[in-house]
Design a protein around this motif. Structure first.
Motif, PDB file in Angstrom:
ATOM      1  N   THR A 216       0.814  -1.216   0.000  1.00 29.36           N
ATOM      2  CA  THR A 216       0.000   0.000   0.000  1.00 29.36           C
ATOM      3  C   THR A 216       0.850   1.269   0.000  1.00 29.36           C
ATOM      4  O   THR A 216       0.311   2.370   0.150  1.00 29.36           O
ATOM      5  N   SER A 217       2.145   1.146  -0.181  1.00 29.35           N
ATOM      6  CA  SER A 217       3.040   2.299  -0.120  1.00 29.35           C
ATOM      7  C   SER A 217       2.681   3.334  -1.189  1.00 29.35           C
ATOM      8  O   SER A 217       2.308   3.000  -2.317  1.00 29.35           O
ATOM      9  N   THR A 218       2.830   4.592  -0.829  1.00 33.61           N
ATOM     10  CA  THR A 218       2.498   5.712  -1.704  1.00 33.61           C
ATOM     11  C   THR A 218       3.752   6.264  -2.381  1.00 33.61           C
ATOM     12  O   THR A 218       4.884   5.862  -2.074  1.00 33.61           O
ATOM     13  N   HIS A 219       3.538   7.240  -3.256  1.00 31.36           N
ATOM     14  CA  HIS A 219       4.669   7.935  -3.869  1.00 31.36           C
ATOM     15  C   HIS A 219       5.570   8.527  -2.790  1.00 31.36           C
ATOM     16  O   HIS A 219       6.803   8.467  -2.889  1.00 31.36           O
ATOM     17  N   ALA A 220       4.951   9.100  -1.766  1.00 30.78           N
ATOM     18  CA  ALA A 220       5.730   9.713  -0.682  1.00 30.78           C
ATOM     19  C   ALA A 220       6.557   8.668   0.060  1.00 30.78           C
ATOM     20  O   ALA A 220       7.702   8.934   0.455  1.00 30.78           O
ATOM     21  N   ASP A 221       5.999   7.479   0.264  1.00 32.51           N
ATOM     22  CA  ASP A 221       6.747   6.405   0.934  1.00 32.51           C
ATOM     23  C   ASP A 221       7.965   5.997   0.106  1.00 32.51           C
ATOM     24  O   ASP A 221       9.058   5.757   0.658  1.00 32.51           O
ATOM     25  N   ILE A 222       7.768   5.912  -1.213  1.00 31.84           N
ATOM     26  CA  ILE A 222       8.883   5.577  -2.100  1.00 31.84           C
ATOM     27  C   ILE A 222       9.965   6.648  -1.996  1.00 31.84           C
ATOM     28  O   ILE A 222      11.166   6.356  -1.888  1.00 31.84           O
ATOM     29  N   SER A 223       9.549   7.912  -2.018  1.00 32.24           N
ATOM     30  CA  SER A 223      10.517   9.014  -1.940  1.00 32.24           C
ATOM     31  C   SER A 223      11.297   8.972  -0.634  1.00 32.24           C
ATOM     32  O   SER A 223      12.522   9.207  -0.612  1.00 32.24           O
ATOM     33  N   THR A 224      10.614   8.670   0.462  1.00 30.31           N
ATOM     34  CA  THR A 224      11.284   8.607   1.762  1.00 30.31           C
ATOM     35  C   THR A 224      12.321   7.493   1.786  1.00 30.31           C
ATOM     36  O   THR A 224      13.440   7.662   2.296  1.00 30.31           O
ATOM     37  N   THR A 225      11.961   6.348   1.222  1.00 29.16           N
ATOM     38  CA  THR A 225      12.896   5.218   1.191  1.00 29.16           C
ATOM     39  C   THR A 225      14.121   5.557   0.349  1.00 29.16           C
ATOM     40  O   THR A 225      15.261   5.308   0.764  1.00 29.16           O
ATOM     41  N   ILE A 226      13.909   6.124  -0.811  1.00 28.94           N
ATOM     42  CA  ILE A 226      15.037   6.505  -1.661  1.00 28.94           C
ATOM     43  C   ILE A 226      15.884   7.568  -0.962  1.00 28.94           C
ATOM     44  O   ILE A 226      17.127   7.535  -1.006  1.00 28.94           O
ATOM     45  N   GLY A 227      15.219   8.496  -0.291  1.00 34.27           N
ATOM     46  CA  GLY A 227      15.922   9.579   0.377  1.00 34.27           C
ATOM     47  C   GLY A 227      16.932   9.111   1.404  1.00 34.27           C
ATOM     48  O   GLY A 227      17.937   9.793   1.656  1.00 34.27           O
ATOM     49  N   ALA A 228      16.695   7.960   1.994  1.00 38.79           N
ATOM     50  CA  ALA A 228      17.630   7.440   2.990  1.00 38.79           C
ATOM     51  C   ALA A 228      18.962   7.005   2.380  1.00 38.79           C
ATOM     52  O   ALA A 228      19.931   6.786   3.107  1.00 38.79           O
ATOM     53  N   PHE A 229      19.009   6.877   1.055  1.00 40.83           N
ATOM     54  CA  PHE A 229      20.219   6.411   0.378  1.00 40.83           C
ATOM     55  C   PHE A 229      20.890   7.497  -0.460  1.00 40.83           C
ATOM     56  O   PHE A 229      21.955   7.265  -1.022  1.00 40.83           O
ATOM     57  N   THR A 230      20.262   8.655  -0.560  1.00 42.54           N
ATOM     58  CA  THR A 230      20.787   9.695  -1.439  1.00 42.54           C
ATOM     59  C   THR A 230      21.967  10.429  -0.820  1.00 42.54           C
ATOM     60  O   THR A 230      22.158  10.453   0.396  1.00 42.54           O
ATOM     61  N   LYS A 231      22.740  11.031  -1.704  1.00 39.26           N
ATOM     62  CA  LYS A 231      23.794  11.958  -1.333  1.00 39.26           C
ATOM     63  C   LYS A 231      23.675  13.190  -2.227  1.00 39.26           C
ATOM     64  O   LYS A 231      23.024  13.133  -3.275  1.00 39.26           O
ATOM     65  N   PRO A 232      24.295  14.296  -1.866  1.00 39.70           N
ATOM     66  CA  PRO A 232      24.285  15.451  -2.772  1.00 39.70           C
ATOM     67  C   PRO A 232      24.935  15.076  -4.096  1.00 39.70           C
ATOM     68  O   PRO A 232      25.970  14.398  -4.117  1.00 39.70           O
ATOM     69  N   PRO A 233      24.358  15.483  -5.209  1.00 40.46           N
ATOM     70  CA  PRO A 233      24.939  15.125  -6.505  1.00 40.46           C
ATOM     71  C   PRO A 233      26.245  15.860  -6.752  1.00 40.46           C
ATOM     72  O   PRO A 233      26.504  16.923  -6.169  1.00 40.46           O
ATOM     73  N   PRO A 234      27.091  15.304  -7.608  1.00 38.80           N
ATOM     74  CA  PRO A 234      28.312  16.023  -7.995  1.00 38.80           C
ATOM     75  C   PRO A 234      27.948  17.339  -8.677  1.00 38.80           C
ATOM     76  O   PRO A 234      26.830  17.503  -9.177  1.00 38.80           O
ATOM     77  N   PRO A 235      28.876  18.289  -8.717  1.00 40.22           N
ATOM     78  CA  PRO A 235      28.580  19.568  -9.366  1.00 40.22           C
ATOM     79  C   PRO A 235      28.188  19.380 -10.829  1.00 40.22           C
ATOM     80  O   PRO A 235      28.723  18.506 -11.528  1.00 40.22           O
ATOM     81  N   ALA A 236      27.256  20.203 -11.281  1.00 39.81           N
ATOM     82  CA  ALA A 236      26.838  20.187 -12.678  1.00 39.81           C
ATOM     83  C   ALA A 236      27.852  20.968 -13.503  1.00 39.81           C
ATOM     84  O   ALA A 236      28.111  22.141 -13.218  1.00 39.81           O
ATOM     85  N   THR A 237      28.446  20.316 -14.512  1.00 41.47           N
ATOM     86  CA  THR A 237      29.480  20.982 -15.305  1.00 41.47           C
ATOM     87  C   THR A 237      28.882  21.754 -16.481  1.00 41.47           C
ATOM     88  O   THR A 237      29.214  22.919 -16.692  1.00 41.47           O
ATOM     89  N   VAL A 238      27.995  21.116 -17.245  1.00 41.30           N
ATOM     90  CA  VAL A 238      27.351  21.816 -18.355  1.00 41.30           C
ATOM     91  C   VAL A 238      26.505  22.967 -17.829  1.00 41.30           C
ATOM     92  O   VAL A 238      26.532  24.086 -18.359  1.00 41.30           O
ATOM     93  N   ALA A 239      25.743  22.709 -16.781  1.00 37.22           N
ATOM     94  CA  ALA A 239      24.877  23.745 -16.227  1.00 37.22           C
ATOM     95  C   ALA A 239      25.656  24.918 -15.652  1.00 37.22           C
ATOM     96  O   ALA A 239      25.092  25.996 -15.443  1.00 37.22           O
ATOM     97  N   SER A 240      26.947  24.742 -15.434  1.00 34.43           N
ATOM     98  CA  SER A 240      27.754  25.875 -14.980  1.00 34.43           C
ATOM     99  C   SER A 240      27.873  26.939 -16.061  1.00 34.43           C
ATOM    100  O   SER A 240      28.226  28.088 -15.779  1.00 34.43           O
ATOM    101  N   HIS A 241      27.574  26.555 -17.307  1.00 35.20           N
ATOM    102  CA  HIS A 241      27.566  27.497 -18.425  1.00 35.20           C
ATOM    103  C   HIS A 241      26.147  27.972 -18.744  1.00 35.20           C
ATOM    104  O   HIS A 241      25.897  28.466 -19.846  1.00 35.20           O
ATOM    105  N   ARG A 242      25.259  27.837 -17.795  1.00 33.02           N
ATOM    106  CA  ARG A 242      23.841  28.067 -18.072  1.00 33.02           C
ATOM    107  C   ARG A 242      23.561  29.473 -18.598  1.00 33.02           C
ATOM    108  O   ARG A 242      22.764  29.634 -19.532  1.00 33.02           O
ATOM    109  N   GLU A 243      24.170  30.486 -18.038  1.00 32.11           N
ATOM    110  CA  GLU A 243      23.902  31.846 -18.497  1.00 32.11           C
ATOM    111  C   GLU A 243      24.229  31.979 -19.979  1.00 32.11           C
ATOM    112  O   GLU A 243      23.444  32.536 -20.756  1.00 32.11           O
ATOM    113  N   ALA A 244      25.394  31.460 -20.375  1.00 36.24           N
ATOM    114  CA  ALA A 244      25.786  31.534 -21.779  1.00 36.24           C
ATOM    115  C   ALA A 244      24.868  30.677 -22.653  1.00 36.24           C
ATOM    116  O   ALA A 244      24.452  31.106 -23.741  1.00 36.24           O
ATOM    117  N   ILE A 245      24.550  29.471 -22.196  1.00 37.54           N
ATOM    118  CA  ILE A 245      23.677  28.588 -22.979  1.00 37.54           C
ATOM    119  C   ILE A 245      22.309  29.221 -23.176  1.00 37.54           C
ATOM    120  O   ILE A 245      21.767  29.230 -24.289  1.00 37.54           O
TER     121      ILE A 245
END
Length: 372
Positions: A216-245
């Motif tokens: 009976t798990s919901t979308h929120a339950d799935i998100s909570t479970t995944i959240g326990a394993f997440t880490k901050p993502p590595p820096p975005a390299t392409v998006a660092s050029h976002r203003e120019a793009i």
């Protein structure tokens, strides 16, 4: 659509299924099983995915569906490029049938009623993006390399790319579609195509935790479970050029984009020009037109319908077959595009890709998963 990352490998043995479908606890699992071919999609796999969605959506013991790729190299590198190349050369109906069923499957994923989790580990290109980007929970890792590289083989980003690459503010989607740039985890999240970063060594524990959730798990339950394993993502390299793009790719013609890049004169701009010069001029123009129309489209279905109609122009033209020859068949990496220059690709050439399909993708069909 296929990506140029697909190697010329023998098919998986006939006795080994191309798709592994099973229930693990409360999770319905779809495992793409062509690791030697980077899990590239076949018509059989597309049909397996559709059947699995039917099965799991109707099963009250299934809380969510999870798609993964077998092997260590990636989720999926795209469609079966050799089938499309060989079938198109002899006028077979198989490429069109594949696209028809693949795009309908993409639309089905876009409205699937249960949580749909995609682990986008390793290579995720072309059709591999199509089986993951519509998920409710999209997970990238330090090994993720996502791209829509179709302009480099005389095609255009498909599987709804004119929808999912145009839902964000700015022009990161335009840049990704035209250049075919490979995006790592941070950029995939910045582009809005993934939701969470989980290191690859945590994946077995995450999958086990998901399978132990109540049905009976919901979308929120799935998100909570995944959240326990997440880490901050590595820096975005392409998006660092976002203003120019955002500034340089805001134009509605490729010529204007190239001129803006030339005026910019930075190392990033010069590299981008060099990348664009390797692409099919006609594909660049068709792709930009699809993106601009997609930005104003009312739905994913409308974008898929337009992309499906454009595949007829691909099969009737020169550049796709030349692009695949250069990248996959002869591997000389020296495609001879027709026309060879942007200035020679006329409005009439582009218009040939925007004729209504003889048999539309969705007209007069009952789409699975659609509410009536």
């Amino acid at each position: 659509m296929p990506s140029t990352s697909e190697p010329a490998m023998p098919a998986v043995a006939a006795t080994e299924p191309q798709t592994l479908v099973e229930r693990a606890g409360s999770i319905g699992r779809i495992r793409l099983n062509r690791p030697k071919a980077l899990n590239s999609l076949t018509l059989a796999i597309v049909r397996d995915i559709e059947a699995a969605l039917d099965r799991f959506e109707a099963d009250p013991q299934v809380a969510a569906v999870l798609i993964t790729g077998e092997g260590e190299r990636g989720l999926c590198a795209g469609g079966d490029i050799r089938m499309i190349y060989e079938g198109g050369r002899i006028g077979s109906s198989e490429p069109t049938l594949f696209w028809r069923e693949e795009y309908r499957m993409n639309a089905r994923l876009g409205r699937f009623g249960k949580p749909f989790i995609a682990i986008m580990d390793g290579i995720v290109m072309g059709g591999g993006v199509g089986v993951s980007v519509y998920g409710s929970h999209r997970i990238v890792t330090e090994r993720t390399r996502l791209a829509m590289p179709e302009t480099g083989i005389g095609f255009f980003p498909d599987v709804g790319a004119s929808w999912f690459l145009t839902r964000q503010d700015g022009e990161l989607g335009t840049y990704a579609a035209l250049t075919g740039a490979q995006l790592a985890a941070g950029d995939v999240i910045a582009l809005g195509l993934a939701d969470a970063f989980v290191p690859s060594d945590r994946m077995p524990a995450l999958v086990a935790a998901l399978s132990q959730l109540p049905p009976t798990s919901t979308h929120a339950d799935i998100s909570t479970t995944i959240g326990a394993f997440t880490k901050p993502p590595p820096p975005a390299t392409v998006a660092s050029h976002r203003e120019a793009i955002d500034r340089l790719f805001a134009f509605d013609t490729i010529e204007a984009i190239v001129q803006a890049l030339e005026r910019e004169g930075t190392p990033f701009a010069e590299k981008t020009i060099a990348d664009l010069k390797t692409k099919s001029p006609l594909s660049l123009k068709v792709t930009l037109r699809l993106l601009r129309l997609g930005r104003a489209a009312p739905s994913l279905d409308a974008c898929l319908e337009r992309e499906f109609a454009a595949t007829a122009g691909v099969l009737q033209g020169h550049d796709f077959f030349e692009g695949v020859r250069a990248a996959v068949i002869d591997k000389d990496r020296n495609p001879q595009w027709r026309p060879a220059r942007l200035a020679e690709a006329t409005d009439a050439d582009v218009a040939a890709f925007f004729q209504p399909a003889a048999e539309p993708l969705f007209a007069n069909t009952t789409r699975k998963g659609e509410r009536t």
